[in-house]
Design an enzyme around this catalytic site. Structure first.
Site, short mmCIF file in Angstrom:
data_model
loop_
_atom_site.label_atom_id
_atom_site.label_comp_id
_atom_site.label_asym_id
_atom_site.label_seq_id
_atom_site.Cartn_x
_atom_site.Cartn_y
_atom_site.Cartn_z
N ASP A 162 48.25 42.53 40.47
CA ASP A 162 49.14 41.98 39.44
C ASP A 162 49.35 42.84 38.19
O ASP A 162 50.47 43.04 37.75
CB ASP A 162 48.60 40.62 38.97
CG ASP A 162 48.30 39.66 40.11
OD1 ASP A 162 48.48 40.03 41.28
OD2 ASP A 162 47.91 38.52 39.82
N GLU A 389 34.60 38.56 42.53
CA GLU A 389 35.99 38.91 42.87
C GLU A 389 36.19 40.42 42.79
O GLU A 389 36.82 41.02 43.65
CB GLU A 389 36.92 38.18 41.89
CG GLU A 389 38.40 38.35 42.18
CD GLU A 389 39.28 37.58 41.19
OE1 GLU A 389 38.74 37.02 40.21
OE2 GLU A 389 40.51 37.56 41.40
C1 DGY Z 1 47.09 34.78 39.98
O1 DGY Z 1 47.44 33.63 39.71
O2 DGY Z 1 46.40 35.46 39.21
C2 DGY Z 1 47.40 35.38 41.25
O3 DGY Z 1 46.98 36.70 41.32
C3 DGY Z 1 48.83 35.28 41.65
O4 DGY Z 1 48.87 35.56 43.04
#
Ligand code: DGY
Length: 422
Positions: A162, A389
């Site tokens: 992201d 994560e």
């Molecule tokens: C989030 O909400 O952070 C996710 O990465 C979107 O897929």
């Protein structure tokens, strides 16, 4: 089974909501596309039927045009933003309106070929084949309207990476909608804000969602979006997935599909030259709005090995990402890069799923030592920090969500088999 193996298995079981596995409770309470496919590799170590079910549940939410959505909102959960109302896709079950890197075919091939129960694997692989093929056809048509051989990504969330610095310039060009509907983030109530994307990034993420919703999620968004990137990761993952799906087509005697897949593979191989910086040999994403490579190269470029296209120059370029000296491979951004931030999501931390894809590609292409080093570091991270994560590449600290499903799955399917670091 070691204590860590048992802990990883317990994480998959605890995050299993019945046919699908949430990435982690709280932060990500729904089914995510590429998480589920990679998590199926972990399930295959515990329960082959459950591995197939994970992918089948995901594909049960496939759109009629072939797109496999990034998120499937199987049941309501107020703890996540943006939820189904904000996406407004009108699908049942509700889904987001974008996709994610297409790892399904590659995961499925690994599960089928490694299965103890070959009769089940054959039957369930065959049933999934036309659905996975339709998702590839969607990418190669809807997301490549000019037949360029490169598929376009319309949102940083589609890359799964992201807030990667690879998107900084392309995202900065997206003007925040003056009528952007107000919103309240939930992610920063679950995880330290310093480990998550910034407010400026979220405003642009939500601007793109609002724009596409206003266009009813129709295919025209692929040409009108202000954010159009040929993501090197998505393209390498799709090329690899085309090759893996071709293996299925040949196995199942699907000659028409095999010809279609060979054509996509040929076109991609002919187009990927745009990713390579001739000065450094590094692979970057390609910004289609300005017609240039994105300035920052990240670990995503090493997915060229996963696609079968890495070379000795690219393998030699791994060194600054690995950094040595007690540091952990593979930083998502080169630690010497001014944009590196070892704790902020995709701007420096190590991700086990990226390590897996890159290391497996390196191994297959004959760079066994580099692959073993990445696998050994992945193992050390889990042994010292647990199933987080992501991890700080400098001190190995566990970051983001805890009890994270795809980290546990990568342990079960891959990292636990790595030799201990010397
Ligand atoms: C989030 O909400 O952070 C996710 O990465 C979107 O897929």
């Amino acid at each position: 089974m070691s204590a860590l193996d048992a802990r990883a298995a317990a994480i998959l079981r605890a995050n299993d909501l019945g046919g699908y596995t949430v990435p982690t409770k709280g932060l990500y309470p729904f089914q995510w596309n590429w998480d589920s496919c990679l998590v199926a590799l972990g399930w295959a170590q515990l329960d082959e039927a459950r591995a197939f079910q994970e992918i089948e549940t995901l594909f049960s939410a496939q759109w009629p045009d072939g797109m496999v959505p990034q998120i499937v909102f199987h049941r309501p959960d107020p703890g996540y933003f943006p939820g189904p109302e904000r996406w407004g896709t009108g699908r049942t079950p509700p889904t987001s309106g974008i996709t994610q890197p297409p790892v399904a075919a590659s995961c499925l091939r690994r599960i089928v070929e490694g299965a103890a129960d070959q009769a089940q694997a054959e039957a369930r692989g065959r049933a999934l084949f036309p659905k996975v093929l339709a998702s590839h056809r969607w990418f190669h048509t809807v997301r490549d309207p000019d037949d360029s051989g490169l598929v376009t990504t319309l949102h940083p969330w589609e890359t799964g990476m992201d807030n990667s610095p690879a998107w900084d310039e392309a995202l900065a060009r997206v003007e925040i909608a003056p009528d952007l509907e107000p919103y309240v983030r939930k992610d920063t109530t679950h995880v330290e804000p310093s480990m998550r994307p910034t407010a400026a990034e979220y405003d642009r993420f939500m601007t793109l969602v609002q724009l596409y919703r206003q266009h009813g999620w129709r295919h025209e968004i692929a040409t009108l979006s202000p954010f159009r990137v040929a993501d090197v990761a998505t393209n390498c993952i799709l090329l690899r997935a085309d090759r893996d799906l071709l293996a299925f087509a040949e196995r199942f005697g699907e000659t028409g599909a095999a010809a279609e897949l060979r054509d996509w593979i040929r076109r991609a191989e002919g187009a990927f030259g745009v990713f390579v910086d001739p000065m450094t040999g590094l692979w970057h994403s390609y910004d289609r709005v300005v017609g240039a490579r994105t300035p920052t190269a990240t670990h995503a470029g090493f997915l060229a090995f996963w696609a079968g296209l890495g070379d000795a120059r690219l393998a030699a370029a791994l060194a600054p990402w690995q950094a040595g000296g007690g540091r952990f491979a593979l930083a998502s951004v080169r630690p010497a890069d001014p944009r590196f931030d070892g704790r902020r999501y995709w701007r420096g931390p190590v991700w086990l799923i990226a390590n897996f894809l890159i290391a497996e590609g390196l191994r297959e292409q004959g760079y066994g030592d580099a692959a073993a080093g990445i696998a050994a570091d992945s193992r050390r991270l889990v042994e010292s920090a647990g199933f987080f994560e992501y991890f700080d590449p400098l001190d190995g600290a566990g970051l983001g969500g805890a009890s994270f499903t795809w980290t546990a799955a990568m342990w079960l399917a891959w990292a636990r088999f790595a030799h201990a670091a010397g």
